[in-house]
Scaffold this active site. Structure first.
Site, PDB file in Angstrom:
ATOM      1  N   GLN A  12       0.821  -1.208   0.000  1.00  0.00           N
ATOM      2  CA  GLN A  12       0.000   0.000   0.000  1.00  0.00           C
ATOM      3  C   GLN A  12       0.858   1.262   0.000  1.00  0.00           C
ATOM      4  OE1 GLN A  12      -3.591   1.245   2.802  1.00  0.00           O
ATOM      5  NE2 GLN A  12      -1.662   1.631   3.866  1.00  0.00           N
ATOM      6  N   SER A 127       5.885   2.670  13.741  1.00  0.00           N
ATOM      7  CA  SER A 127       4.460   2.376  13.877  1.00  0.00           C
ATOM      8  C   SER A 127       3.944   2.814  15.236  1.00  0.00           C
ATOM      9  CB  SER A 127       4.230   0.870  13.707  1.00  0.00           C
ATOM     10  OG  SER A 127       2.928   0.503  14.126  1.00  0.00           O
ATOM     11  N   GLU A 129       2.112   1.080  16.905  1.00  0.00           N
ATOM     12  CA  GLU A 129       2.129  -0.131  17.728  1.00  0.00           C
ATOM     13  C   GLU A 129       3.337  -0.155  18.672  1.00  0.00           C
ATOM     14  OE1 GLU A 129       0.004  -2.748  18.029  1.00  0.00           O
ATOM     15  OE2 GLU A 129      -1.465  -1.894  16.646  1.00  0.00           O
ATOM     16  N   TYR A 151       5.442  -7.697  16.609  1.00  0.00           N
ATOM     17  CA  TYR A 151       5.559  -6.673  15.572  1.00  0.00           C
ATOM     18  C   TYR A 151       5.981  -5.344  16.185  1.00  0.00           C
ATOM     19  CZ  TYR A 151       4.110  -3.042  12.293  1.00  0.00           C
ATOM     20  OH  TYR A 151       4.090  -1.941  11.485  1.00  0.00           O
ATOM     21  N   ARG A 219      -8.397   3.370  17.543  1.00  0.00           N
ATOM     22  CA  ARG A 219      -7.239   3.680  16.716  1.00  0.00           C
ATOM     23  C   ARG A 219      -7.385   5.056  16.086  1.00  0.00           C
ATOM     24  NH1 ARG A 219      -5.871  -0.096  19.122  1.00  0.00           N
ATOM     25  NH2 ARG A 219      -4.867  -2.028  18.436  1.00  0.00           N
TER      26      ARG A 219
END
Length: 323
Positions: A12, A127, A129, A151, A219
């Protein structure tokens, strides 16, 4: 003509970034796995329309020799390191390969650039995250990291490696701490695309249920084409630095589901089924970014709203099923 090397060019972000750089007059090179070259119809879908304008190099993030060889041939002016095992759920199931690919891949790219293209400006795709179990809300560049997935751990390590190369070797190396950014090119395994493709399938009469996990996770969702502009802007500054890129708004998965179904005039509660197996072993409950720094220094801010994002994605997926 400046030269750019993009790892993860088939994804993407990589495909949108390649389009942006071509529009700005760059010579664009991309690193792809050999399997992508051997199966272009399936794996090069998002860049098929620009294949005659870019140069692809077969290589592996798990092989320093292949990365070194590509960097030596290209000698890029800018390198955007986007490639990674980026699906959080899979990182719990395949921790070893996630850590190996994401951590070593970042180290290999930076090490090769240091040896063969030390002038190159480097971007690392961090990220949200990395924040994980957040210490403060909203999160900014100074917020402490507490990753809750393999991750997230791999991205924190990549962030630290990038910063170390900047501080130890004087390289122009930037970290982009990008919060969730979606689009019609998002992989089907990600929750937003799973939702919008499911809505399209239900509207088209091809399915009657949509199975999801935790609807309460919140989010900060933005539109991917805008986020790649921020990547480019980071590498145009006088000094390298780290930036949070986000919308500054938090929405729950439930809100995204409601917005997606509303675009086709359906009541989501009649179709969504909760599957406990889809919930993460360790959840990240709330992520929302503070983009004060990006606004001030980069002059960047999001334009596409949360509701517009859901509408764009559903419209695309519905068109794919009905055209």
């Amino acid at each position: 003509m400046p030269k750019a090397l993009i790892t993860g060019i088939t994804g993407q972000d990589g495909s949108y970034l390649a389009e942006l750089l071509l529009a700005k007059g760059y010579e664009v090179h991309g690193l792809v796995r050999r399997v992508a070259v051997e199966d272009p119809a399936q794996r090069l879908g998002w860049i098929r329309h620009i294949l005659d304008k870019i140069t692809l190099h077969s290589g592996s993030l798990e092989s320093y020799a292949s990365i070194f060889s590509i960097v030596e041939r290209v000698k890029p002016d800018e390198c955007y390191h986007l490639a990674a095992q980026s699906f959080v759920a899979v990182s719990f199931e395949d921790t070893f390969s996630t850590l190996n690919t994401n951590i070593n891949g970042t180290l290999y790219v930076l090490a090769a650039l240091k040896e063969r293209a030390p002038h190159c400006r480097f971007y690392f795709a961090g990220s949200s995250e990395m924040f994980g179990k957040v210490r403060e809300t909203p999160q900014n560049e100074q917020t402490l990291f507490h990753p809750r997935s393999p991750y997230g751990i791999s991205k924190v390590t990549g962030f630290d490696i990038t910063r170390n190369y900047r501080e130890a070797y004087g390289m122009f190396a930037c970290n982009g701490i990008l919060f969730n950014h979606e689009s019609e090119r998002r992989g089907m395994e990600f929750v937003t695309r799973k939702i919008t493709s499911g809505v399209a399938g239900i509207k088209a009469g091809k399915q009657n249920k949509l199975s999801l996990g935790n609807l309460d996770a919140r989010r900060d969702w933005g539109y991917a084409p805008e986020y790649v502009e921020a990547m480019w802007l980071m590498l145009q500054q006088k000094e390298p630095d780290d930036y949070v890129i986000a919308t500054g708004e938090a929405h729950s998965v439930r809100e995204f589901v409601e917005a997606a179904f509303a675009t086709v005039d359906l009541d989501w509660r009649q179709y969504v089924v909760i599957d406990e197996r889809l919930k993460r072993p360790a959840e990240v409950d709330l992520l929302v970014g503070d983009i004060t720094k990006a606004k001030k220094i980069l002059g960047w801010q999001p334009r596409i709203s949360f509701l517009e994002l859901a509408k764009i994605m559903v419209a695309h997926d519905l068109k794919m099923l009905t055209s």
